[in-house]
Design a protein around this motif. Structure first.
Motif, PDB file in Angstrom:
ATOM      1  N   UNK A 187       0.795  -1.222   0.000  1.00  0.00           N
ATOM      2  CA  UNK A 187       0.000   0.000   0.000  1.00  0.00           C
ATOM      3  C   UNK A 187       0.837   1.286   0.000  1.00  0.00           C
ATOM      4  N   UNK A 188       1.936   1.376   0.785  1.00  0.00           N
ATOM      5  CA  UNK A 188       2.734   2.606   0.753  1.00  0.00           C
ATOM      6  C   UNK A 188       3.377   2.885  -0.599  1.00  0.00           C
ATOM      7  N   UNK A 189       3.489   1.873  -1.462  1.00  0.00           N
ATOM      8  CA  UNK A 189       4.057   2.094  -2.791  1.00  0.00           C
ATOM      9  C   UNK A 189       2.992   2.477  -3.814  1.00  0.00           C
ATOM     10  N   UNK A 213      11.091   7.189  -6.911  1.00  0.00           N
ATOM     11  CA  UNK A 213      12.024   6.183  -7.423  1.00  0.00           C
ATOM     12  C   UNK A 213      11.967   4.902  -6.602  1.00  0.00           C
ATOM     13  N   UNK A 214      11.741   5.010  -5.278  1.00  0.00           N
ATOM     14  CA  UNK A 214      11.688   3.807  -4.453  1.00  0.00           C
ATOM     15  C   UNK A 214      10.488   2.936  -4.796  1.00  0.00           C
ATOM     16  N   UNK A 215       9.395   3.561  -5.249  1.00  0.00           N
ATOM     17  CA  UNK A 215       8.226   2.775  -5.647  1.00  0.00           C
ATOM     18  C   UNK A 215       8.496   2.043  -6.962  1.00  0.00           C
ATOM     19  N   UNK A 274       9.757  -3.049  -9.891  1.00  0.00           N
ATOM     20  CA  UNK A 274      10.691  -3.683 -10.826  1.00  0.00           C
ATOM     21  C   UNK A 274      11.448  -4.818 -10.146  1.00  0.00           C
ATOM     22  N   UNK A 275      11.934  -4.572  -8.918  1.00  0.00           N
ATOM     23  CA  UNK A 275      12.747  -5.571  -8.217  1.00  0.00           C
ATOM     24  C   UNK A 275      11.916  -6.797  -7.828  1.00  0.00           C
TER      25      UNK A 275
END
Length: 246
Positions: free
Chosen positions: A205-207, A218-220, A225-226
């Protein structure tokens, strides 16, 4: 070859009743929510203008409906994916795939894109339904397209995770239950742990929330992707192991 496998998977999904039920009920729910939000927005528009509020139809109609679409995609992906690798194993057709000349990577990517194609009609129909509101009310199209693009990435991520879980089981029902359990755990993980916990990064949810608020971080992107790439890699390893390649 990837294209041929993806189209085969797409045709398999279309031939089943589950695909049409997901699409029909999903579109029905989206239309009902969108017009309920629209009616509420029409009722409070005079108060918003009197208060000088900057909130518009994009904030009060489009974004809440897109938020509901996230949940619909979360429910739809396991239903469509349970017949993929798990269904092939249960029916015995997996031996055909294991003995085919196509590489393990092409099989997994073909099935992934085929499953993604099966999820796109709900996305497209929802986008068209909401875009049609722009004929009568003013919408923020840049925000609309940004959130729609984020949901495309999210649906591809869901397809990769659901396909990976489907490959872990020999029965579609087990794959379905495990997919729901895993996705529900990731959905609720932020409420079950503190933000400084090392595993909090895996909370789903935070993403998603920042993207729905027109904020691309960028962290989302790295998260989707990861973790999506890891799910595809593990699916590939599972098929390669069955074929005796590893």
């Amino acid at each position: 070859m990837i294209r041929a496998i993806a189209l085969h998977e797409w045709r398999r999904l279309r031939a089943g009743m589950m695909f049409w039920l997901v699409l029909a009920f999903g579109q029905l729910i989206v239309a009902w929510l969108a017009f309920a939000q629209l009616e509420q927005f029409a009722n409070i528009t005079p108060q918003l203008k009197a208060a000088g509020s900057q909130l518009g139809a994009t904030d009060l109609v489009i974004m809440p409906t897109f938020n509901s679409l996230v949940l619909l995609l979360l429910l739809s992906a396991p239903l469509l994916a349970m017949g993929s690798l798990a269904g092939e194993t249960h029916s015995g057709r997996i031996t055909m795939w294991l003995s085919s000349p196509a590489s393990s990577g092409r099989i997994i990517l073909g099935k992934l894109f085929g499953l993604w194609l099966g999820m796109l009609p709900l996305l497209v129909s929802t986008g068209l339904t909401l875009a049609s509101l722009g004929l009568g009310i003013e919408l923020d199209w840049s925000r609309f397209m940004l959130v729609a693009g984020g949901l495309l990435l999210f649906s591809l991520w869901l397809a990769s995770v659901a396909l990976f879980i489907s490959g872990l089981f020999d029965h579609p029902a087990a794959a379905l239950a495990s997919s729901y359990g895993g996705l529900l755990f990731l959905w609720l993980l932020d409420s079950l742990s503190k933000p400084d916990a090392p595993w909090y990064w895996l909370a789903l949810l935070p993403h998603i929330k920042p993207w729905l608020q027109w904020l691309v971080r960028s962290q989302d992107l790295r998260f989707f992707v990861a973790t999506g790439g890891a799910a595809v890699a593990l699916s590939l390893y599972g098929i390669a192991r069955r074929r005796g390649e590893v």
